[in-house]
Write an enzyme that holds these catalytic residues in place. Structure first.
Site, mmCIF file in Angstrom:
data_model
loop_
_atom_site.group_PDB
_atom_site.id
_atom_site.type_symbol
_atom_site.label_atom_id
_atom_site.label_comp_id
_atom_site.label_asym_id
_atom_site.label_seq_id
_atom_site.Cartn_x
_atom_site.Cartn_y
_atom_site.Cartn_z
ATOM 1 N N HIS A 130 0.839 -1.198 0.000
ATOM 2 C CA HIS A 130 0.000 0.000 0.000
ATOM 3 C C HIS A 130 0.874 1.249 0.000
ATOM 4 C CE1 HIS A 130 -3.464 2.586 1.313
ATOM 5 N NE2 HIS A 130 -2.464 3.271 1.851
ATOM 6 N N GLU A 131 1.876 1.275 0.884
ATOM 7 C CA GLU A 131 2.762 2.430 0.948
ATOM 8 C C GLU A 131 3.578 2.569 -0.332
ATOM 9 O OE1 GLU A 131 2.593 4.708 3.294
ATOM 10 O OE2 GLU A 131 0.964 3.532 4.146
ATOM 11 N N HIS A 134 2.062 4.727 -3.076
ATOM 12 C CA HIS A 134 2.300 6.173 -3.096
ATOM 13 C C HIS A 134 3.512 6.510 -3.955
ATOM 14 C CE1 HIS A 134 -0.764 7.341 -0.271
ATOM 15 N NE2 HIS A 134 -0.289 6.563 0.691
ATOM 16 N N GLU A 179 -5.780 6.961 -1.294
ATOM 17 C CA GLU A 179 -5.751 5.717 -0.518
ATOM 18 C C GLU A 179 -6.435 4.575 -1.274
ATOM 19 O OE1 GLU A 179 -4.191 5.113 2.596
ATOM 20 O OE2 GLU A 179 -3.275 6.960 1.893
#
Length: 291
Positions: A130-131, A134, A179
């Protein structure tokens, strides 16, 4: 972890970017001078405040330090076709993870110990992925500003109250939309929607003692019930007011969104377009770069 995963060589951000993320990013880009201000004024401030603080107060993960977490990071980067950032583990009672990508510095992410303790290895890797989303989507400029608002209270320059409030509201809307994209990144690495939804369930109401007792099917049913509130105009307004000041969409909504996307042709096509696989116990097959 599964024995083999599909490698998404040549993966681009636009292959999986959520439409709301794209729309919100375009809105921010229309604000005159915002990119320039963040890159030239706020990024050096964030660099000094956050990067040095993490070196001083966190543990840098490597093949010599918490190697099992380092391996999860390396594997996730291989799947997403992405250079590996630094990963820090920080002692903190609030489950959280966040990412910085600043000018002239290697990107880094931070995971709190309370989050690591609550998740199994597959779920930890989903958080890492998930990170990484970004970074894959080049969220760095606006993410820096959002992190300063959320984590660095008092560090931002003083603007007029109305302007500052409008900027913060627009930025919080952007990060909530971003997100959704990063949850898709987590799914592309885990390649199992239940793993991503389990992370969201534990974020909603988990703890080291309760996590193993939670029922994912019941949580998904709860998410559908939340969706049903939008059937009325009043319900939709209440949901909008509930999330207006949050940095993340509510977990049940994120779970429903990832459940839906996992069933789309777009997601299946991303996995099926690659015939190469990565086996965590074997030498890589194919022609990817050394990491």
């Amino acid at each position: 972890m599964p024995a083999a995963k599909t490698l998404l060589l040549g993966l681009k951000a636009d292959h999986f970017r959520h439409p709301l993320d794209l729309q919100a990013t375009q809105s921010l880009k229309q604000l005159p001078g915002l990119d320039l201000m963040v890159r030239n004024l706020l990024a050096p401030l964030a660099e000094q405040f956050f990067y040095l603080e993490n070196i001083a107060s966190s543990i840098l993960v490597s093949d010599q330090q918490l190697p099992h977490l380092h391996q999860l990071l390396v594997e996730a980067c291989k799947v997403l076709d992405l250079e590996a950032p630094q990963l820090y583990i920080r002692q903190h009672p609030v489950p959280n993870a966040y990412t910085f990508a600043m000018r002239g510095k290697q990107p880094f992410m931070v995971m709190h110990t309370s989050l690591v303790e609550m998740l199994n290895p597959e779920e930890i890797q989903a958080v890492i992925a998930h990170e990484l989303g970004h970074l894959k989507c080049d969220h760095g400029v606006y993410l820096t500003l959002a992190n300063l608002i959320v984590l660095g209270a008092g560090l931002l320059p003083s603007w007029g109250t109305v302007v500052a409030q409008q900027l913060q509201e627009q930025l919080m809307e952007w990060i909530r939309c971003a997100e959704f994209t990063c949850d898709r990144s987590a799914l592309l690495v885990s390649q199992d929607p239940k793993i991503v939804m389990s992370v969201l369930m534990k974020l909603a109401g988990g703890s080291p003692t309760l996590a193993s007792q939670l029922n994912l099917d019941a949580f998904v049913a709860q998410a559908r019930a939340y969706d049903a509130i939008s059937d009325s105009q009043i319900g939709a307004l209440l949901k909008q007011a509930q999330t207006a000041q949050l940095t993340h969409p509510v977990p049940v909504l994120r779970a429903r969104e990832i459940d839906r996307w996992s069933q789309t042709q777009d997601y299946q096509s991303l996995l099926n377009r690659q015939n190469m696989e990565y086996d965590s116990k074997a030498e890589p097959k194919g022609g990817w770069r050394n990491w």
